[in-house]
Motif scaffolding. Structure first.
Motif, PDB file in Angstrom:
ATOM      1  N   GLU A 122       0.826  -1.206   0.000  1.00 48.25           N
ATOM      2  CA  GLU A 122       0.000   0.000   0.000  1.00 48.25           C
ATOM      3  C   GLU A 122       0.867   1.266   0.000  1.00 48.25           C
ATOM      4  OE1 GLU A 122      -3.020   2.826   0.158  1.00 48.25           O
ATOM      5  OE2 GLU A 122      -2.946   0.757  -0.582  1.00 48.25           O
ATOM      6  N   VAL A 123       1.903   1.270   0.817  1.00 50.31           N
ATOM      7  CA  VAL A 123       2.800   2.436   0.845  1.00 50.31           C
ATOM      8  C   VAL A 123       3.516   2.565  -0.496  1.00 50.31           C
ATOM      9  CG1 VAL A 123       4.779   3.490   2.000  1.00 50.31           C
ATOM     10  CG2 VAL A 123       3.073   2.249   3.342  1.00 50.31           C
ATOM     11  N   ALA A 124       3.932   1.438  -1.058  1.00 49.38           N
ATOM     12  CA  ALA A 124       4.595   1.451  -2.367  1.00 49.38           C
ATOM     13  C   ALA A 124       3.659   2.004  -3.438  1.00 49.38           C
ATOM     14  CB  ALA A 124       5.063   0.048  -2.736  1.00 49.38           C
ATOM     15  N   ARG A 125       2.392   1.583  -3.392  1.00 50.05           N
ATOM     16  CA  ARG A 125       1.416   2.083  -4.379  1.00 50.05           C
ATOM     17  C   ARG A 125       1.326   3.602  -4.332  1.00 50.05           C
ATOM     18  NH1 ARG A 125      -3.484   4.013  -4.501  1.00 50.05           N
ATOM     19  NH2 ARG A 125      -3.799   3.776  -2.239  1.00 50.05           N
ATOM     20  N   ARG A 126       1.259   4.135  -3.129  1.00 42.45           N
ATOM     21  CA  ARG A 126       1.142   5.584  -2.983  1.00 42.45           C
ATOM     22  C   ARG A 126       2.419   6.288  -3.437  1.00 42.45           C
ATOM     23  NH1 ARG A 126      -2.494   7.029   2.306  1.00 42.45           N
ATOM     24  NH2 ARG A 126      -3.724   5.102   2.413  1.00 42.45           N
ATOM     25  N   ALA A 127       3.565   5.706  -3.093  1.00 44.59           N
ATOM     26  CA  ALA A 127       4.833   6.306  -3.486  1.00 44.59           C
ATOM     27  C   ALA A 127       4.996   6.297  -5.014  1.00 44.59           C
ATOM     28  CB  ALA A 127       5.997   5.571  -2.829  1.00 44.59           C
ATOM     29  N   LEU A 128       4.613   5.190  -5.646  1.00 46.62           N
ATOM     30  CA  LEU A 128       4.746   5.087  -7.094  1.00 46.62           C
ATOM     31  C   LEU A 128       3.777   6.026  -7.820  1.00 46.62           C
ATOM     32  CD1 LEU A 128       5.265   1.234  -7.347  1.00 46.62           C
ATOM     33  CD2 LEU A 128       6.951   3.000  -7.941  1.00 46.62           C
ATOM     34  N   GLU A 129       2.588   6.203  -7.258  1.00 47.97           N
ATOM     35  CA  GLU A 129       1.648   7.174  -7.833  1.00 47.97           C
ATOM     36  C   GLU A 129       2.223   8.578  -7.759  1.00 47.97           C
ATOM     37  OE1 GLU A 129      -2.216   6.957  -6.134  1.00 47.97           O
ATOM     38  OE2 GLU A 129      -2.747   5.073  -7.147  1.00 47.97           O
ATOM     39  N   THR A 130       2.823   8.891  -6.618  1.00 48.06           N
ATOM     40  CA  THR A 130       3.455  10.200  -6.470  1.00 48.06           C
ATOM     41  C   THR A 130       4.606  10.355  -7.446  1.00 48.06           C
ATOM     42  OG1 THR A 130       2.862  10.247  -4.116  1.00 48.06           O
ATOM     43  CG2 THR A 130       4.611  11.748  -4.828  1.00 48.06           C
ATOM     44  N   LEU A 131       5.367   9.273  -7.619  1.00 49.74           N
ATOM     45  CA  LEU A 131       6.505   9.303  -8.536  1.00 49.74           C
ATOM     46  C   LEU A 131       6.035   9.553  -9.977  1.00 49.74           C
ATOM     47  CD1 LEU A 131       9.601   8.854  -8.623  1.00 49.74           C
ATOM     48  CD2 LEU A 131       9.123   6.430  -9.029  1.00 49.74           C
ATOM     49  N   ARG A 132       4.957   8.897 -10.379  1.00 53.48           N
ATOM     50  CA  ARG A 132       4.446   9.065 -11.740  1.00 53.48           C
ATOM     51  C   ARG A 132       3.917  10.485 -11.989  1.00 53.48           C
ATOM     52  NH1 ARG A 132       2.969   3.437 -11.181  1.00 53.48           N
ATOM     53  NH2 ARG A 132       1.067   3.998 -10.043  1.00 53.48           N
ATOM     54  N   SER A 133       3.459  11.127 -10.929  1.00 64.08           N
ATOM     55  CA  SER A 133       2.879  12.459 -11.112  1.00 64.08           C
ATOM     56  C   SER A 133       3.922  13.571 -11.084  1.00 64.08           C
ATOM     57  CB  SER A 133       1.850  12.722 -10.007  1.00 64.08           C
ATOM     58  OG  SER A 133       2.460  12.804  -8.734  1.00 64.08           O
ATOM     59  N   THR A 134       5.176  13.226 -10.784  1.00 67.05           N
ATOM     60  CA  THR A 134       6.209  14.264 -10.709  1.00 67.05           C
ATOM     61  C   THR A 134       6.815  14.523 -12.095  1.00 67.05           C
ATOM     62  OG1 THR A 134       7.907  12.616 -10.183  1.00 67.05           O
ATOM     63  CG2 THR A 134       6.788  13.675  -8.345  1.00 67.05           C
TER      64      THR A 134
END
Length: 406
Positions: free
Chosen positions: A394-406
């Motif tokens: 779950e934490v990875a999912r959120r981190a990767l979503e943030t990464l994709r939006s940068t």
């Protein structure tokens, strides 16, 4: 290799702060989810899992205690099955032992029956036992009634953490305590470590456990809670033959603590505890360890005083058991009458990182919040080790979503 974007040399895509089981599970999930993602983990100690992960009772919790639909319930039930599978796959010591939850007073019977219902709602098989049937599982344990939960087990969580670190492919930097964080939403984060290194990343993940609120504030995010540390003190049973598996009391729903319980670990020894007393430092594993700055921060948080005002009777009992082995023995004898003070050998203590809100509410569920280019894990005490694989995803999912939006 560093990647150059917009004139910035990034050392990694995701920087994880904290080398406990949740931080390492997050790193593992990131690299498994999106291969090629560059992850660095900063851990201030010389090795992984030196605090909450390595100082608990080693129990793989079934998930029976937790409110249906909560993160704890969902992740513990799922995580218990995954943890057993992970240990089997990598040859990590573990055993599915089952456990008894025993009512020793009539006032506990309604709560015991409530746990049966909760277990069924969470999809956990539960067997109800009368007083005479308890001896089938634990001949030396006495009670009015009990339930048997077959999916509970024990494992080597430190071994799990080491395997997650190795299998993640992340760069793990030990002895790297975070000193400063410079976050710029349009660029990323830069972290200064105690070694004098600066690590630049596009996204930061805060899995700092006992220090997670401090890391959130260093990042520039107000977490809305503070970690109030509670020390859990353990004994080892000198006569381990008295206990076959795991034995728990019926928990008090007003508290997130499960009470003094008996755990036969993977080493064959039986651990008894923990109680729960205020720690005088974030890593205050005994009464001698006092860190004035950390203690002052706890006392300055209004929620700490609210806890003391509401629960002083409960706390007095815990303190009495902390300073008196005879009082601790009395608590154990409710479950195991044969125990004497001489049977209890002091063992290593742990500290629970308990998130407390300003109004004194003890945060009951896992708490994960996000800020610009950051994901913060702000409450992950027990059963976080059991649930670490789903939490990490779950934490990875959120981190990767943030990464994709940068």
């Amino acid at each position: 290799m560093v990647q150059v974007l917009s004139g910035i040399a990034y050392d990694c895509d995701v920087l994880v702060i904290g080398g406990g089981i949740v931080g390492l599970s997050t790193a593992y999930a990131i690299t498994r989810g999106v291969p090629g993602t560059r992850v660095v983990v900063l851990e201030k100690e010389a090795g992984p899992a030196r605090h909450q992960t390595g100082r608990n009772s080693g129990v793989i919790h079934s998930g029976i205690y937790y409110k249906p639909g909560s993160l704890k319930a969902r992740y513990a039930v799922r995580g218990a099955a995954e943890m057993v599978k992970f240990c089997a796959e990598y040859g990590i010591a573990h055993a599915v032992t089952g456990k008894l939850i025993v009512a020793t007073e009539r006032s506990e019977l309604p709560r015991l029956h409530g746990l049966v219902q909760r277990g069924r709602e969470n999809g956990i098989p539960v067997r109800e036992l009368g007083a005479a049937q308890i001896a089938e599982y634990e001949p030396e344990v006495e009670g009015l009634a009990a339930i048997h939960v077959g999916t509970t087990g024990v494992c080597d969580f430190v071994g799990v953490a080491r395997q997650l670190a190795e299998a993640s492919g992340a760069e793990i930097r030990y002895g790297a305590e975070v000193r400063r964080i410079d976050r710029r939403p349009e660029l990323g984060v830069a972290v200064l470590t105690s070694a004098g290194d600066v690590v630049r990343a596009r996204v930061l993940v805060n899995c700092a456990g006992l220090h997670c609120d401090e890391v959130a504030r260093l990042t520039g995010d107000e977490p809305g809670m503070r970690i109030v540390p509670f020390r859990g003190e353990y004994y080892t049973l000198a006569r381990p033959e008295l206990v076959r598996g795991l034995v728990y009391p019926v928990p008090d729903p007003a508290f997130p603590f499960l009470g003094v319980h008996l755990t036969r670990g993977i080493d064959g020894g039986v651990h008894i505890g923990p109680n729960a007393v205020p720690a005088l430092a974030r890593e205050g594993y005994d009464w001698r360890t006092v860190r004035p700055r950390e203690l002052g921060a706890t006392l300055a948080w209004p929620g700490s005083w609210q806890i003391a005002r509401r629960h002083w009777r409960y706390g007095t009992g815990e303190l009495r058991r902390s300073v008196s082995r005879r009082a601790f023995t009395t608590a154990v004898c409710r479950l195991l009458p044969a125990v004497t003070p001489d049977d209890l050998v002091p063992s290593a203590a742990g500290v629970r990182a308990q998130a407390v809100l300003r109004d004194g509410t003890l945060v009951d569920d896992f708490l994960i919040r996000e800020g610009p280019r950051a994901v913060h894990v702000l409450n992950a005490p027990s059963p976080a080790a059991t649930a670490s694989l789903p939490i990490g995803r779950e934490v990875a999912r959120r981190a990767l979503e943030t990464l994709r939006s940068t």
